[in-house]
Scaffold this motif. Sequence first.
Motif, mmCIF file in Angstrom:
data_model
loop_
_atom_site.group_PDB
_atom_site.id
_atom_site.type_symbol
_atom_site.label_atom_id
_atom_site.label_comp_id
_atom_site.label_asym_id
_atom_site.label_seq_id
_atom_site.Cartn_x
_atom_site.Cartn_y
_atom_site.Cartn_z
ATOM 1 N N GLY A 193 -10.474 -6.730 4.450
ATOM 2 C CA GLY A 193 -11.110 -7.729 3.609
ATOM 3 C C GLY A 193 -10.734 -9.108 4.091
ATOM 4 O O GLY A 193 -10.743 -9.356 5.301
ATOM 5 N N PRO A 194 -10.384 -9.979 3.183
ATOM 6 C CA PRO A 194 -9.908 -11.306 3.610
ATOM 7 C C PRO A 194 -8.750 -11.217 4.606
ATOM 8 O O PRO A 194 -8.613 -12.068 5.490
ATOM 9 N N ASN A 195 -7.952 -10.196 4.453
ATOM 10 C CA ASN A 195 -6.930 -9.811 5.425
ATOM 11 C C ASN A 195 -6.933 -8.291 5.538
ATOM 12 O O ASN A 195 -7.525 -7.605 4.709
ATOM 13 N N ASP A 196 -6.269 -7.765 6.549
ATOM 14 C CA ASP A 196 -6.213 -6.325 6.755
ATOM 15 C C ASP A 196 -4.775 -5.840 6.605
ATOM 16 O O ASP A 196 -3.838 -6.505 7.090
ATOM 17 N N PHE A 197 -4.646 -4.657 5.967
ATOM 18 C CA PHE A 197 -3.300 -4.128 5.750
ATOM 19 C C PHE A 197 -3.293 -2.615 5.951
ATOM 20 O O PHE A 197 -4.249 -1.933 5.551
ATOM 21 N N TRP A 198 -2.204 -2.109 6.510
ATOM 22 C CA TRP A 198 -1.980 -0.671 6.678
ATOM 23 C C TRP A 198 -0.896 -0.204 5.724
ATOM 24 O O TRP A 198 0.088 -0.915 5.469
ATOM 25 N N GLY A 199 -1.063 1.030 5.253
ATOM 26 C CA GLY A 199 0.020 1.685 4.558
ATOM 27 C C GLY A 199 0.966 2.330 5.558
ATOM 28 O O GLY A 199 0.727 2.284 6.777
ATOM 29 N N GLN A 200 2.033 2.939 5.050
ATOM 30 C CA GLN A 200 3.046 3.518 5.927
ATOM 31 C C GLN A 200 2.772 4.982 6.257
ATOM 32 O O GLN A 200 3.436 5.541 7.138
ATOM 33 N N GLY A 201 1.825 5.587 5.593
ATOM 34 C CA GLY A 201 1.419 6.937 5.938
ATOM 35 C C GLY A 201 2.069 8.019 5.100
ATOM 36 O O GLY A 201 3.150 7.833 4.546
ATOM 37 N N THR A 202 1.372 9.151 5.044
ATOM 38 C CA THR A 202 1.896 10.338 4.365
ATOM 39 C C THR A 202 1.579 11.545 5.235
ATOM 40 O O THR A 202 0.482 11.660 5.796
ATOM 41 N N GLN A 203 2.541 12.449 5.364
ATOM 42 C CA GLN A 203 2.406 13.591 6.259
ATOM 43 C C GLN A 203 1.618 14.703 5.589
ATOM 44 O O GLN A 203 1.902 15.084 4.441
ATOM 45 N N VAL A 204 0.639 15.223 6.322
ATOM 46 C CA VAL A 204 -0.115 16.396 5.901
ATOM 47 C C VAL A 204 0.074 17.475 6.964
ATOM 48 O O VAL A 204 -0.177 17.231 8.148
ATOM 49 N N THR A 205 0.549 18.630 6.544
ATOM 50 C CA THR A 205 0.757 19.742 7.459
ATOM 51 C C THR A 205 -0.012 20.945 6.942
ATOM 52 O O THR A 205 0.205 21.379 5.808
ATOM 53 N N VAL A 206 -0.908 21.450 7.774
ATOM 54 C CA VAL A 206 -1.708 22.621 7.407
ATOM 55 C C VAL A 206 -1.238 23.780 8.285
ATOM 56 O O VAL A 206 -1.449 23.781 9.500
ATOM 57 N N SER A 207 -0.584 24.728 7.650
ATOM 58 C CA SER A 207 0.009 25.824 8.403
ATOM 59 C C SER A 207 0.240 27.015 7.494
ATOM 60 O O SER A 207 0.533 26.853 6.305
ATOM 61 N N LEU A 247 0.870 -1.167 0.000
ATOM 62 C CA LEU A 247 0.000 0.000 0.000
ATOM 63 C C LEU A 247 0.908 1.218 0.000
ATOM 64 O O LEU A 247 1.735 1.359 0.905
ATOM 65 N N ALA A 248 0.758 2.064 -0.981
ATOM 66 C CA ALA A 248 1.623 3.237 -1.101
ATOM 67 C C ALA A 248 0.782 4.491 -1.103
ATOM 68 O O ALA A 248 0.057 4.757 -2.069
ATOM 69 N N GLU A 249 0.883 5.259 -0.013
ATOM 70 C CA GLU A 249 0.185 6.543 0.051
ATOM 71 C C GLU A 249 1.061 7.633 -0.551
ATOM 72 O O GLU A 249 2.291 7.583 -0.437
ATOM 73 N N SER A 250 0.407 8.601 -1.141
ATOM 74 C CA SER A 250 1.116 9.753 -1.693
ATOM 75 C C SER A 250 0.175 10.948 -1.694
ATOM 76 O O SER A 250 -1.037 10.797 -1.487
ATOM 77 N N GLY A 251 0.749 12.123 -1.928
ATOM 78 C CA GLY A 251 -0.058 13.327 -2.051
ATOM 79 C C GLY A 251 -0.034 14.247 -0.849
ATOM 80 O O GLY A 251 -0.616 15.329 -0.887
ATOM 81 N N GLY A 252 0.630 13.833 0.212
ATOM 82 C CA GLY A 252 0.727 14.699 1.368
ATOM 83 C C GLY A 252 1.662 15.868 1.116
ATOM 84 O O GLY A 252 2.332 15.941 0.084
ATOM 85 N N GLY A 253 1.698 16.777 2.079
ATOM 86 C CA GLY A 253 2.583 17.926 1.946
ATOM 87 C C GLY A 253 2.173 19.047 2.868
ATOM 88 O O GLY A 253 1.361 18.856 3.779
ATOM 89 N N LEU A 254 2.733 20.213 2.603
ATOM 90 C CA LEU A 254 2.443 21.426 3.368
ATOM 91 C C LEU A 254 1.452 22.280 2.586
ATOM 92 O O LEU A 254 1.669 22.544 1.400
#
Length: 114
Positions: free
Chosen positions: A99-113, A4-11
């Motif tokens: 689903g048949p198994n459960d999986f987590w991604g590693q996360g992406t940082q979102v900073t609102v500032s 699982l690959a998250e993307s799109g985070g940022g400041l």
Amino acid sequence: QVQLAESGGGLVQPGGSLRLSCRTSGIAFSSYAVSWHRQGPGNQRERVAIITIGSNTYYADSVKGRFTISRDNAKNTAYLQMNMLKSEDTGVYFCFVQGPNDFWGQGTQVTVSS
């Protein structure tokens, strides 16, 4: 191998928008519910949105009307469109598939500032 690959985070400034993506491989994506969770500084991880196998969607009250979760089964990818972002939306955002198994991604940082 499941990935699982998250993307799109940022400041981003308050009031801005971001679109997160969760690209998966190694699973039958259409057989999984997908949710987005976030963990802010000093806070527990909380679920912000979920989309079911049938594409029903549910949102935490704190993001309702601002965030939209969606999925593209042809691309094995889920999305979280985040609009009108607030400082309290800051955190690490995780994708979770159930689903048949459960999986987590590693996360992406979102900073609102500003």
